[in-house]
Design a protein around this motif. Structure first.
Motif: not given
Length: 490
Positions: A83-86, A182-193
């Motif tokens: 959750x913290x990385x995301x 934008x890439x970091x933002x989208x990857x944050x959601x992907x990482x959480x998933x």
């Protein structure tokens, strides 16, 4: 029994997939953190900045990282890396986009200061990777995580100018920087998933108290508080750099106010440290299996100060050093100096592997000795040297520096599992403290003396490493039901 070998291409293993998820998250944090550097010329032109204002942006970009790494370390231990990385990737991405489209110097300065928080992303993965890999592989795994992720700053420098040209126009630099957000933002959601804090069936151990490291003796408590002082001193130096006596970006009132804030924050942190260590102050007996020695943390702190701290400082000055020493153009000097950062790809994993294979203290001892000699050699470089020889000397020194970083974080997860985030945060913060110390030194001395100062500092660290104890046996943590879990560290 696990071995020190690691096949990073074996994606059938869940831990390998997790390793790739983690290093790429770290990679993106460094891309976002340093995406302004290759765009500084365009930013300077767009906002009609002075040289002093540009220098201030560079300082502001790293100022918040020191306390951020400590704070993020606490949050990771409390809430878990997933959750913290995301959250860090998403919030950092949003601030990056805002920076790209800001329309005043005050706004970009504020956002650059706040974006220093994303530099704490490194700490999160240290705990996460430590949860997924056994002791005999953790050094190499942490080295891959750190080395490949750290390459993000170099990747930003190599790709963003081209991306800005592709976008074209006066605002090409804005779209290039915004794209990384934008890439970091989208990857944050992907990482959480996709990410999980621990393998299935494993427990994520949390410290019983939050607000600071829990130590196990009064002597260690005093030692811990003393080790907090250099972090605040480094922040005071950064304030001085922005004050009227230096860059002049702050007036006297603002500078004094910041000094007061730092003093108040230090007092507050000490109060929190005393609170979480009330058992030690009240002489409450601590079970033998729960004890650890804070000197292990302190030695790792100063070792990272000498390794990563010197890397940040040298990377900042090396292009200019080559330009002035060999009368080179900016592009050529930059390319030659880039070899120092490129070594991260192999050096950090190599340092972690050495630590797994040949012993933690022995490996760190060899690598610190190597970088000490390396910096002494760099101090002797003059215009009479062949350029190729100077580049080779630089890259050899760089190998020992970055392998040393890998060796440091091969030990961090083996000190106290439930507080790995906090230990990693404090150790990481000391890397930034080292950068402040060395860059401040450089502003007063010649390049040759600068390298000698780093070598002398490393020599002192070499002596300190001899007091480190090799992690052996197991460390004990409590499960939620009160039972004891033993975690192998050798």
């Amino acid at each position: 029994m696990s071995t020190s070998t690691l096949n990073v291409l074996d994606l059938k293993q869940e831990r390998i997939r997790l390793l790739h998820l983690s290093w790429f998250a770290f990679f993106l944090t460094f891309v976002v953190w340093f995406n302004h550097a290759p765009m500084l010329a365009s930013i300077k032109e767009a906002f009609d900045l002075t040289g002093q204002q540009v220098k201030a942006l560079m300082i502001l970009n790293v100022a918040l990282t020191i306390p951020a790494r400590v704070i993020v370390g606490m949050l990771v231990d409390r809430f878990g890396p997933r959750i913290i990385y995301s959250a860090l990737l998403v919030s950092g991405g949003v601030m990056c986009i805002a920076f790209a489209f800001a329309n005043s110097y005050e706004m970009i300065a504020l956002l650059r200061f706040l974006m220093g928080f994303i530099g704490a992303g490194f700490v999160i993965g240290i705990r996460l990777v430590g949860e997924w890999f056994p002791a005999r592989q953790v050094g190499l795994a942490e080295g891959v995580y750190g080395g490949w992720g750290n390459f993000g700053s170099a990747a930003a420098a190599m790709t963003l100018p081209t991306l800005a040209l592709i976008y074209g126009g006066d605002d090409g630099w804005r779209y290039a920087i915004a794209s990384t957000g934008v890439v970091a933002l989208l990857y944050g959601f992907f990482f959480y998933w996709r990410a999980r804090n621990t393998p299935k069936g494993s427990t994520y151990f949390k410290p019983k108290k939050s607000g600071g490291l829990v130590v196990t003796s009064k002597r260690d408590l005093v030692f811990y508080i003393a080790m907090c002082v250099p972090m605040y001193a480094a922040l005071a130096v950064l304030t001085w750099k922005l004050s009227p006596t230096n860059l002049g970006l702050l007036n006297d009132v603002a500078a004094i106010a910041l000094y007061v804030v730092l003093a108040v924050l230090f007092v507050f942190q000490v109060s929190q440290i005393l609170r979480v260590n009330s058992d030690v102050l009240n002489n409450v007996p601590i079970p033998e299996m729960q004890k650890y020695k804070f000197k292990q943390v302190a030695i790792l702190n100063v070792a990272y100060l000498a390794t990563f701290g010197s890397e940040l400082a040298v990377v900042s000055m090396l292009p200019l050093f080559f330009m002035e020493t060999f009368d080179l153009g900016a592009v050529t000097a930059g390319m030659l100096a880039s070899g120092f950062a490129f070594m991260n790809l192999v050096a950090r994993p190599s340092g972690g592997y050495m630590s797994d294979r040949f012993g933690r203290r022995r490996s760190l001892t060899i690598l610190i000795a190597g970088l000490t000699v390396g910096y002494l050699v760099l101090s002797q470089i003059t215009s009479a040297w062949p350029i190729w020889l100077a580049v080779v000397a630089t890259m050899c020194c760089s190998f020992f520096v970055q392998a040393g970083e890998g060796a440091v974080f091969a030990i961090v997860p083996l000190v106290k599992r439930s507080m790995t985030g906090q230990i990693a945060g404090m150790t990481g913060a000391y890397g930034n403290v080292g950068a402040v110390i060395f860059l401040t030194t450089l502003s007063f001395v010649s390049s040759s003396t600068f390298f000698i100062v780093i070598a002398c500092c490393a020599a002192v660290v070499f002596l300190g490493v001899q007091f480190m104890e090799e992690p052996e046996g197991h460390i004990a943590e409590y499960n939620e039901d009160g039972s004891v879990a033993l975690i192998e560290v050798s």
